[in-house]
Design an enzyme around this catalytic site. Sequence first.
Site, PDB file in Angstrom:
ATOM      1  CG  HIS A  51       2.820   7.725  20.731  1.00 51.21           C
ATOM      2  ND1 HIS A  51       4.276   6.796  19.569  1.00 51.21           N
ATOM      3  CD2 HIS A  51       1.743   8.056  19.812  1.00 51.21           C
ATOM      4  CE1 HIS A  51       2.980   6.514  18.919  1.00 51.21           C
ATOM      5  NE2 HIS A  51       2.096   7.080  18.739  1.00 51.21           N
TER       6      HIS A  51
ATOM      7  CE  LYS B 172      14.893  -6.066  15.069  1.00 49.67           C
ATOM      8  NZ  LYS B 172      13.955  -6.113  13.696  1.00 49.67           N
TER       9      LYS B 172
ATOM     10  CG  ASN C 205       8.133   6.318  23.896  1.00 53.97           C
ATOM     11  OD1 ASN C 205       9.536   7.017  22.811  1.00 53.97           O
ATOM     12  ND2 ASN C 205       7.197   6.034  22.590  1.00 53.97           N
TER      13      ASN C 205
ATOM     14  CD  GLU D 270       8.186  14.888  19.532  1.00 51.78           C
ATOM     15  OE1 GLU D 270       7.462  14.137  19.875  1.00 51.78           O
ATOM     16  OE2 GLU D 270       9.119  15.149  19.304  1.00 51.78           O
TER      17      GLU D 270
ATOM     18  CB  SER E  21      15.088  17.917  17.017  1.00 51.09           C
ATOM     19  OG  SER E  21      14.208  17.611  16.767  1.00 51.09           O
ATOM     20  CG  ASN E  22      12.089  15.433  20.552  1.00 51.78           C
ATOM     21  OD1 ASN E  22      11.569  16.084  22.177  1.00 51.78           O
ATOM     22  ND2 ASN E  22      11.388  15.310  19.344  1.00 51.78           N
TER      23      ASN E  22
HETATM   24  C1  GAR Z   1       9.666  12.649  17.383  1.00 55.35           C
HETATM   25  O1  GAR Z   1       8.815  13.635  17.150  1.00 55.35           O
HETATM   26  C2  GAR Z   1       9.390  11.581  18.352  1.00 55.35           C
HETATM   27  O2  GAR Z   1       7.823  11.941  19.331  1.00 55.35           O
HETATM   28  C3  GAR Z   1       8.965  10.622  17.392  1.00 55.35           C
HETATM   29  O3  GAR Z   1      10.308  10.128  16.059  1.00 55.35           O
HETATM   30  C4  GAR Z   1      10.163  12.293  16.386  1.00 55.35           C
HETATM   31  C5  GAR Z   1      12.088  11.568  16.509  1.00 55.35           C
HETATM   32  O4  GAR Z   1      12.189  12.991  16.382  1.00 55.35           O
HETATM   33  N1  GAR Z   1       8.972   9.455  18.102  1.00 55.35           N
HETATM   34  C6  GAR Z   1       7.891   8.209  17.770  1.00 55.35           C
HETATM   35  O5  GAR Z   1       7.398   8.520  16.406  1.00 55.35           O
HETATM   36  C7  GAR Z   1       8.521   6.932  18.023  1.00 55.35           C
HETATM   37  N2  GAR Z   1       6.976   5.971  17.773  1.00 55.35           N
HETATM   38  P1  GAR Z   1      13.970  13.102  16.567  1.00 55.35           P
HETATM   39  O6  GAR Z   1      14.985  12.717  16.486  1.00 55.35           O
HETATM   40  O7  GAR Z   1      14.120  14.552  16.073  1.00 55.35           O
HETATM   41  O8  GAR Z   1      13.898  13.417  18.690  1.00 55.35           O
END
Ligand code: GAR
Length: 188
Positions: free
Chosen positions: A103, A58, A101, A173, A13-14
């Site tokens: 978080h 990986k 990144n 976010e 989604s981000n």
């Molecule tokens: C987001 O909330 C991001 O901040 C988190 O995973 C989610 C991904 O959502 N990241 C972490 O936890 C990294 N340690 P998305 O795939 O819908 O963007």
Amino acid sequence: MKKIIVFASGSGSNAENIIKYFAKSQIANVVSVFTNNANAKVIERAKNHQVEVEIFTKTELIDGNVLQKVKNIDPDLIVLAGFLLQFPKNIIEAYPNKIINIHPALLPNYGGKGMYGMHIHRAIVENKEKETGISIHYVNENYDEGAIIFQEKVALADTDTAEDVAAKIHELEQKHFPEVIDRLIRLA
Ligand code: GAR
């Protein structure tokens, strides 16, 4: 036009929000989404916006294969948006201060290995935290320990479930991540 690569492992989604934001930009575009997960929803999201997708293992991340693909693009900024593998030393060294990144917590709290996504939100509720938030930071070799660029808090109610916390984080976010990237890319 400056170039952004987004790394993501899941829903994306981000990633999609960033793609949409920069589709209208005169300064930068998301040129590629890199994922380690061949089943990730982010793949469909990127393709819907005609953004190229690179899927890798990986092993390829660690052995320099992914670094070579990144170098072929020569990005101005690399954005980790829900990327769940440890980022490799070879890319970090090749792109100093060009990898960020997001978080979903207020670092240094709730960071480190195993602390991602819903695991964090459940821990926040269990610990009866009064607030949480997001952190956008540079990526270095230690999990979640690079210099913090931006943080934003949100208040929590006693009745909030982990899902409620996730929704509040998602809203932060969506609102802030593209704008912070925009600010950085102008300086890149
Ligand atoms: C987001 O909330 C991001 O901040 C988190 O995973 C989610 C991904 O959502 N990241 C972490 O936890 C990294 N340690 P998305 O795939 O819908 O963007």
